[in-house]
Design an enzyme around this catalytic site. Structure first.
Site, PDB file in Angstrom:
ATOM      1  N   THR A 236      -6.195  -6.129  -3.884  1.00 23.35           N
ATOM      2  CA  THR A 236      -5.634  -5.897  -2.554  1.00 23.35           C
ATOM      3  C   THR A 236      -6.683  -6.306  -1.530  1.00 23.35           C
ATOM      4  O   THR A 236      -7.860  -6.432  -1.843  1.00 23.35           O
ATOM      5  CB  THR A 236      -5.209  -4.419  -2.380  1.00 23.35           C
ATOM      6  OG1 THR A 236      -4.579  -4.257  -1.093  1.00 23.35           O
ATOM      7  CG2 THR A 236      -6.395  -3.468  -2.456  1.00 23.35           C
ATOM      8  N   GLY A 237      -6.245  -6.514  -0.302  1.00 19.96           N
ATOM      9  CA  GLY A 237      -7.182  -6.914   0.750  1.00 19.96           C
ATOM     10  C   GLY A 237      -6.907  -8.330   1.227  1.00 19.96           C
ATOM     11  O   GLY A 237      -5.817  -8.865   1.029  1.00 19.96           O
TER      12      GLY A 237
ATOM     13  N   THR B 277       0.458  -3.305   1.052  1.00 20.70           N
ATOM     14  CA  THR B 277       0.433  -3.813  -0.334  1.00 20.70           C
ATOM     15  C   THR B 277       0.313  -2.662  -1.321  1.00 20.70           C
ATOM     16  O   THR B 277      -0.400  -1.695  -1.051  1.00 20.70           O
ATOM     17  CB  THR B 277      -0.804  -4.724  -0.557  1.00 20.70           C
ATOM     18  OG1 THR B 277      -0.747  -5.799   0.364  1.00 20.70           O
ATOM     19  CG2 THR B 277      -0.837  -5.299  -1.974  1.00 20.70           C
TER      20      THR B 277
ATOM     21  N   ARG C 112       2.881 -17.981   5.797  1.00 20.34           N
ATOM     22  CA  ARG C 112       1.603 -17.642   5.142  1.00 20.34           C
ATOM     23  C   ARG C 112       1.839 -16.812   3.863  1.00 20.34           C
ATOM     24  O   ARG C 112       2.619 -15.869   3.849  1.00 20.34           O
ATOM     25  CB  ARG C 112       0.727 -16.851   6.120  1.00 20.34           C
ATOM     26  CG  ARG C 112      -0.623 -16.405   5.550  1.00 20.34           C
ATOM     27  CD  ARG C 112      -0.563 -15.005   4.993  1.00 20.34           C
ATOM     28  NE  ARG C 112      -1.881 -14.515   4.552  1.00 20.34           N
ATOM     29  CZ  ARG C 112      -2.066 -13.452   3.792  1.00 20.34           C
ATOM     30  NH1 ARG C 112      -1.036 -12.734   3.388  1.00 20.34           N
ATOM     31  NH2 ARG C 112      -3.276 -13.070   3.452  1.00 20.34           N
TER      32      ARG C 112
ATOM     33  N   GLY D  29      -0.418 -14.769   0.779  1.00 22.02           N
ATOM     34  CA  GLY D  29      -1.739 -14.310   0.341  1.00 22.02           C
ATOM     35  C   GLY D  29      -1.859 -14.362  -1.177  1.00 22.02           C
ATOM     36  O   GLY D  29      -1.150 -15.113  -1.857  1.00 22.02           O
ATOM     37  N   ASP D  30      -2.738 -13.549  -1.709  1.00 21.23           N
ATOM     38  CA  ASP D  30      -2.986 -13.534  -3.149  1.00 21.23           C
ATOM     39  C   ASP D  30      -1.918 -12.785  -3.950  1.00 21.23           C
ATOM     40  O   ASP D  30      -1.738 -13.029  -5.140  1.00 21.23           O
ATOM     41  CB  ASP D  30      -4.326 -12.836  -3.421  1.00 21.23           C
ATOM     42  CG  ASP D  30      -4.291 -11.385  -2.920  1.00 21.23           C
ATOM     43  OD1 ASP D  30      -3.939 -11.183  -1.737  1.00 21.23           O
ATOM     44  OD2 ASP D  30      -4.589 -10.463  -3.696  1.00 21.23           O
TER      45      ASP D  30
HETATM   46  C1  SD4 Z   1      -2.337 -10.337   1.347  1.00 20.05           C
HETATM   47  N1  SD4 Z   1      -3.525  -9.078  -0.305  1.00 20.05           N
HETATM   48  O1  SD4 Z   1      -1.214 -10.701   1.687  1.00 20.05           O
HETATM   49  C2  SD4 Z   1      -2.475  -8.985   0.684  1.00 20.05           C
HETATM   50  C3  SD4 Z   1      -2.725  -7.955   1.729  1.00 20.05           C
HETATM   51  C4  SD4 Z   1      -3.220  -6.644   1.239  1.00 20.05           C
HETATM   52  O2  SD4 Z   1      -3.791  -4.502   1.653  1.00 20.05           O
HETATM   53  O3  SD4 Z   1      -3.516  -6.445   0.095  1.00 20.05           O
HETATM   54  N2  SD4 Z   1      -3.347  -5.672   2.087  1.00 20.05           N
HETATM   55  O4  SD4 Z   1      -3.346 -10.993   1.577  1.00 20.05           O
END
Ligand code: SD4
Length: 338
Positions: A248-249, A197, A225, A227-228
C-alpha cells in the site's frame, strides 16, 4: 519486537491463550492466518476469518474480506471514494490464488465490487487484466449491477475543496491519521477520506496462500492513472511454495521496485517476512532518494508458507491487522525505515 500497544491488546485477551510466538522479531502464527493493511483491516479480517475458521479456501477469504471494505460507506476503497481530478471515481483491484492464477481490473467505473470482477477475470477469461469500459462491460455481462456513479455527499465536498487549489498532493498516512475507537475508518476534517486501499493475504488450514488488493487509487489523480494495486507483482504477489506479499502507499514508487514480487523473492532466499519487507523498502528508499521519500508513504506486509508474518513501512504511521483466531484480531504498528 512486538510493539507495546500490541502487547497491551494481547494482554487483555490473556497471554496464555496465544497461539502465536515472537522470537527476535519473527512473528509466527498457526494457520489459518489472515493479514490486511491499515486499521480497516480489522473489519475485513473478521469476514475473512469466518471462511478460514471453517476450513475454507484462502482465495474465498481474501475476496470476502475486502468486499467488506469496498462496501463500507465510511471508507473510500469503493464507490464512496474521492474522485480523480475530473470528478470520476475509478477503481482498481487484483486477486491471486495458490496456483499462480490471477486477475485484475483497472480504471473500473460504477461497479461496487471490483475485487469480485477481478476474480471473474481470473476464472472466466483467458486474460489477467481488463481495463476501463472493457472491464465494465465484462462486469455487467457477468451480472454486476451498474451503479449511478454519482459522488457521495462527502466525496462531493472533498472534491469541491480540492478544486479550490487543484493541487495533486497525496497525504501520507491519510488512511489512519484520524483513527477512531472501533477501527471505523472515517473522513478527515478537511474533507479527505482516510482510506483508499486495502490489501489482504491469507494462509488457509490446508496451507494454501492467496491475496487480494482493492483501491480507488490516489484521490484527485489524473484521469486514467493506475497505481500498483491492480498490478500483479507490484501491489500483490503469491507464490504458494514461498509466501505472499501485498503493498500500500505511493503506487508509482512501489511499481518501480516490483514491491510484492521482490518481497516474495527475498523470502525465497530465506528471509523472514519482516526482513524481506524491510529489504524491499530499503530498495524503494534508495531508488526514491531520502529527500523525496520523506514526502511519501509505503507499507508492505507478508506471510511465509510456514505462517511467519510481518510488515515494514517507509515512514511511521502504517499499521496492519493480523487475525489468527476468533478472539485474536489485532493491529500491529509496522516499523518505519525513515
Ligand atoms: C495507489 N497504492 O493507487 C495505491 C494507493 C494506496 O493507501 O495504497 N493508498 O497507488
Amino acid at each position: 519486537m512486538l510493539h507495546r500497544r500490541h502487547f497491551l491488546q494481547l494482554g487483555s485477551l490473556g497471554l496464555s491463550a496465544l497461539t502465536f510466538s515472537s522470537f527476535r522479531g519473527r512473528m509466527t502464527a498457526q494457520k489459518p492466518l489472515v493479514l490486511s493493511t491499515w486499521d480497516a483491516g480489522i473489519a475485513a479480517n473478521k469476514a475473512a476469518w469466518q471462511i478460514l475458521r471453517n476450513g475454507g479456501r484462502a482465495l474465498d477469504a481474501v475476496e470476502q474480506g475486502v468486499r467488506v471494505t469496498e462496501a463500507s460507506l465510511n471508507c473510500c476503497v469503493g464507490l464512496g471514494a474521492n474522485p480523480d481530478r475530473d470528478g470520476y471515481v475509478t477503481l482498481d483491484a487484483c486477486i491471486m490464488d495458490e496456483n499462480f492464477n490471477c486477475g485484475s481490473v483497472l480504471f473500473l467505473e460504477k461497479i461496487k465490487h471490483p475485487i469480485s470482477v477481478a476474480r471473474r477475470v481470473m476464472e472466466k477469461t483467458p486474460h489477467v487484466m481488463l481495463a476501463g469500459s472493457g472491464a465494465q462491460q465484462f462486469a455487467v455481462a457477468e451480472g454486476f449491477p451498474l451503479e449511478s456513479g454519482e459522488l457521495s455527499e462527502d466525496a462531493k465536498r472533498a472534491y469541491q475543496n480540492w478544486l479550490k487549489k487543484s493541487e495533486y498532493k497525496p497525504v501520507i498516512n491519510i488512511e489512519n491519521s484520524k483513527r477512531q475507537e472501533a477501527f471505523v475508518p472515517t473522513k478527515l476534517e478537511n474533507g479527505d477520506w482516510n482510506h483508499d486501499t486495502i490489501g489482504m493475504i491469507a494462509l488457509d488450514a490446508k496451507g494454501n496462500l492467496s491475496g487480494s488488493c482493492t483501491t480507488s487509487g490516489m484521490g484527485f489523480k489524473m484521469r486514467g492513472r493506475i497505481g500498483d494495486s491492480p498490478i500483479i507483482g507490484a501491489g500483490l504477489f503469491v507464490d504458494n511454495e514461498v509466501g505472499a506479499a501485498v503493498a500500500t502507499g505511493q503506487g508509482e514508487d512501489i511499481i518501480r521496485i516490483c514491491g510484492a514480487h521482490t518481497i516474495v523473492e527475498l523470502m525465497r532466499q530465506g528471509m523472514d517476512p519482516e526482513t524481506a519487507c524491510k529489504k524491499a523498502m530499503e530498495r524503494l528508499l534508495k531508488v526514491k532518494g531520502i529527500d523525496k521519500a520523506k514526502a511519501i508513504q509505503a507499507g508492505f506486509i507478508a506471510i511465509s508458507k510456514s505462517g511467519e508474518y510481518g510488515g515494514y513501512a517507509l515512514q511511521k504511521g502504517f499499521n496492519f491487522a493480523v487475525c489468527h483466531a476468533d478472539d485474536k484480531n489485532f493491529l500491529v504498528d509496522a516499523k518505519p525505515l525513515i
